[in-house]
Scaffold this motif. Structure first.
Motif, PDB file in Angstrom:
ATOM      1  N   ASP A  95      10.184   3.496   8.592  1.00  0.00           N
ATOM      2  CA  ASP A  95       8.797   3.540   8.118  1.00  0.00           C
ATOM      3  C   ASP A  95       7.866   4.050   9.205  1.00  0.00           C
ATOM      4  O   ASP A  95       6.975   4.873   8.944  1.00  0.00           O
ATOM      5  CB  ASP A  95       8.335   2.153   7.670  1.00  0.00           C
ATOM      6  N   LEU A  96       8.062   3.580  10.427  1.00  0.00           N
ATOM      7  CA  LEU A  96       7.173   3.974  11.516  1.00  0.00           C
ATOM      8  C   LEU A  96       7.459   5.400  11.984  1.00  0.00           C
ATOM      9  O   LEU A  96       6.528   6.143  12.312  1.00  0.00           O
ATOM     10  CB  LEU A  96       7.295   2.979  12.670  1.00  0.00           C
ATOM     11  N   LYS A  99       5.726   8.005   9.810  1.00  0.00           N
ATOM     12  CA  LYS A  99       4.272   8.131   9.943  1.00  0.00           C
ATOM     13  C   LYS A  99       3.863   8.829  11.228  1.00  0.00           C
ATOM     14  O   LYS A  99       2.684   9.062  11.461  1.00  0.00           O
ATOM     15  CB  LYS A  99       3.619   6.739   9.904  1.00  0.00           C
ATOM     16  N   GLU A 139       1.440   8.454  18.772  1.00  0.00           N
ATOM     17  CA  GLU A 139       0.166   8.087  18.157  1.00  0.00           C
ATOM     18  C   GLU A 139      -0.944   7.933  19.196  1.00  0.00           C
ATOM     19  O   GLU A 139      -2.114   7.755  18.837  1.00  0.00           O
ATOM     20  CB  GLU A 139       0.319   6.784  17.368  1.00  0.00           C
ATOM     21  N   GLU A 220       1.444  -1.187  14.101  1.00  0.00           N
ATOM     22  CA  GLU A 220       0.759  -1.531  12.856  1.00  0.00           C
ATOM     23  C   GLU A 220      -0.709  -1.858  13.125  1.00  0.00           C
ATOM     24  O   GLU A 220      -1.603  -1.375  12.420  1.00  0.00           O
ATOM     25  CB  GLU A 220       1.459  -2.725  12.204  1.00  0.00           C
ATOM     26  N   TYR A 221      -0.968  -2.655  14.138  1.00  0.00           N
ATOM     27  CA  TYR A 221      -2.343  -3.071  14.456  1.00  0.00           C
ATOM     28  C   TYR A 221      -3.204  -1.890  14.871  1.00  0.00           C
ATOM     29  O   TYR A 221      -4.334  -1.723  14.395  1.00  0.00           O
ATOM     30  CB  TYR A 221      -2.320  -4.120  15.574  1.00  0.00           C
ATOM     31  N   THR A 223      -2.754   1.355  14.411  1.00  0.00           N
ATOM     32  CA  THR A 223      -2.899   2.448  13.443  1.00  0.00           C
ATOM     33  C   THR A 223      -3.614   1.987  12.176  1.00  0.00           C
ATOM     34  O   THR A 223      -3.852   2.787  11.273  1.00  0.00           O
ATOM     35  CB  THR A 223      -1.520   3.029  13.051  1.00  0.00           C
ATOM     36  N   HIS A 224      -3.948   0.696  12.124  1.00  0.00           N
ATOM     37  CA  HIS A 224      -4.683   0.123  10.992  1.00  0.00           C
ATOM     38  C   HIS A 224      -3.946   0.347   9.664  1.00  0.00           C
ATOM     39  O   HIS A 224      -4.563   0.660   8.648  1.00  0.00           O
ATOM     40  CB  HIS A 224      -6.099   0.718  10.912  1.00  0.00           C
ATOM     41  N   LYS A 225      -2.630   0.182   9.714  1.00  0.00           N
ATOM     42  CA  LYS A 225      -1.811   0.332   8.506  1.00  0.00           C
ATOM     43  C   LYS A 225      -0.979  -0.924   8.293  1.00  0.00           C
ATOM     44  O   LYS A 225      -0.699  -1.660   9.254  1.00  0.00           O
ATOM     45  CB  LYS A 225      -0.900   1.557   8.625  1.00  0.00           C
ATOM     46  N   ASN A 226      -0.606  -1.156   7.067  1.00  0.00           N
ATOM     47  CA  ASN A 226       0.193  -2.325   6.730  1.00  0.00           C
ATOM     48  C   ASN A 226       1.591  -1.890   6.296  1.00  0.00           C
ATOM     49  O   ASN A 226       1.738  -1.004   5.453  1.00  0.00           O
ATOM     50  CB  ASN A 226      -0.473  -3.111   5.600  1.00  0.00           C
ATOM     51  N   TYR A 227       2.599  -2.508   6.892  1.00  0.00           N
ATOM     52  CA  TYR A 227       3.980  -2.159   6.583  1.00  0.00           C
ATOM     53  C   TYR A 227       4.702  -3.382   6.020  1.00  0.00           C
ATOM     54  O   TYR A 227       5.054  -4.302   6.772  1.00  0.00           O
ATOM     55  CB  TYR A 227       4.704  -1.660   7.834  1.00  0.00           C
TER      56      TYR A 227
END
Length: 240
Positions: A95-96, A99, A139, A220-221, A223-227
């Motif tokens: 998943d990471l 992205k 990132e 996750e924190y 990049t402000h995304k939820n996995y």
């Protein structure tokens, strides 16, 4: 134009009427392949695109997404697919990876990670953390490790996700638990190491599931995304 590529299958999903989208990692990029009729009962390509497959694909570049024509399996890491814990760890990684921007170093490292998952969990965690290190660096959200992120003191005692780097005792104000010297050294070595130093870091530091989850949640924190895959891995961590 038809082209042959070697690729690692990260994920596969249904698209429109029985077609599929296959996310793959090649030696120099991350691609989404369009597979016509992938989920039809007579599909010949469905068995090729299972996650944890190392394949050679014939693709055609004439659509918005490369069209998957056919292929053959070089190696299928079925032991990962059959193990809930290992596959859950790898789905977090996939998943990471999916992205991030183009990262040519990842192909061989993901292969090392998959190979280690079949043999040695300690090595698996190391390669998983290296994957996450590269994703974090791509990132541009790597932690500040030269000293305290606020005052640059070199006498640091913890690493803060929220603050984005090491904290000294004064700047920490007892907000976060103190880390051991070994743990602080490990994260400094992880983010300072280059490709030629990977074996040194692997031989001198022990990485574990906590490190994998910590680094995944760091990305996750910031990049402000939820996995959801991270939440699922956390929910089963006590089973291991």
């Amino acid at each position: 134009m038809k082209t042959k590529i070697q690729a690692l299958v990260l994920s596969v999903g249904e698209y429109k009427d029985k077609d599929g989208l296959v996310k793959v990692l090649t030696t120099d990029s991350i691609l989404t392949l369009y597979a016509r009729g992938l989920f039809k009962p007579n599909s010949k390509n469905l068995r090729l695109v299972q996650p944890f497959s190392y394949n050679e694909f014939m693709i055609e570049d004439k659509t918005k997404m490369p069209l998957l024509l056919q292929g053959q399996t070089i190696h299928y890491y079925y032991h990962i697919q059959e193990d809930l814990f290992k596959s859950s760890c790898c789905f977090v990684l996939h998943d990471l990876i999916s992205k991030t921007k183009k990262e040519e170093n990842l192909f061989n490292i993901v292969l090392d990670c998959w190979n280690a998952a079949d043999k040695d969990l300690d090595d698996f965690y190391f390669w998983a953390c290296i994957i996450l290190k590269y994703c974090i660096e791509q990132e541009g959200i790597q932690p500040f490790i030269q000293g305290c992120v606020h005052c640059e003191s070199t006498r640091v005692e913890t690493l803060s996700v929220k603050d984005g780097g090491f904290l000294c005792e004064k700047c920490n104000h007892n907000q976060y638990p103190k880390w051991s010297v070994e743990q602080l050294k490990k994260y400094r070595a992880l983010f300072r190491c280059k490709e030629e130093n990977l074996e040194y870091v692997k031989d001198h530091f022990n990485f574990n599931l906590d490190d994998l989850i910590y680094l995944a949640k760091w990305m996750e924190y910031h990049t402000h995304k939820n996995y959801p895959s991270i939440r699922f891995l956390e929910s089963i961590r006590g089973f291991k």
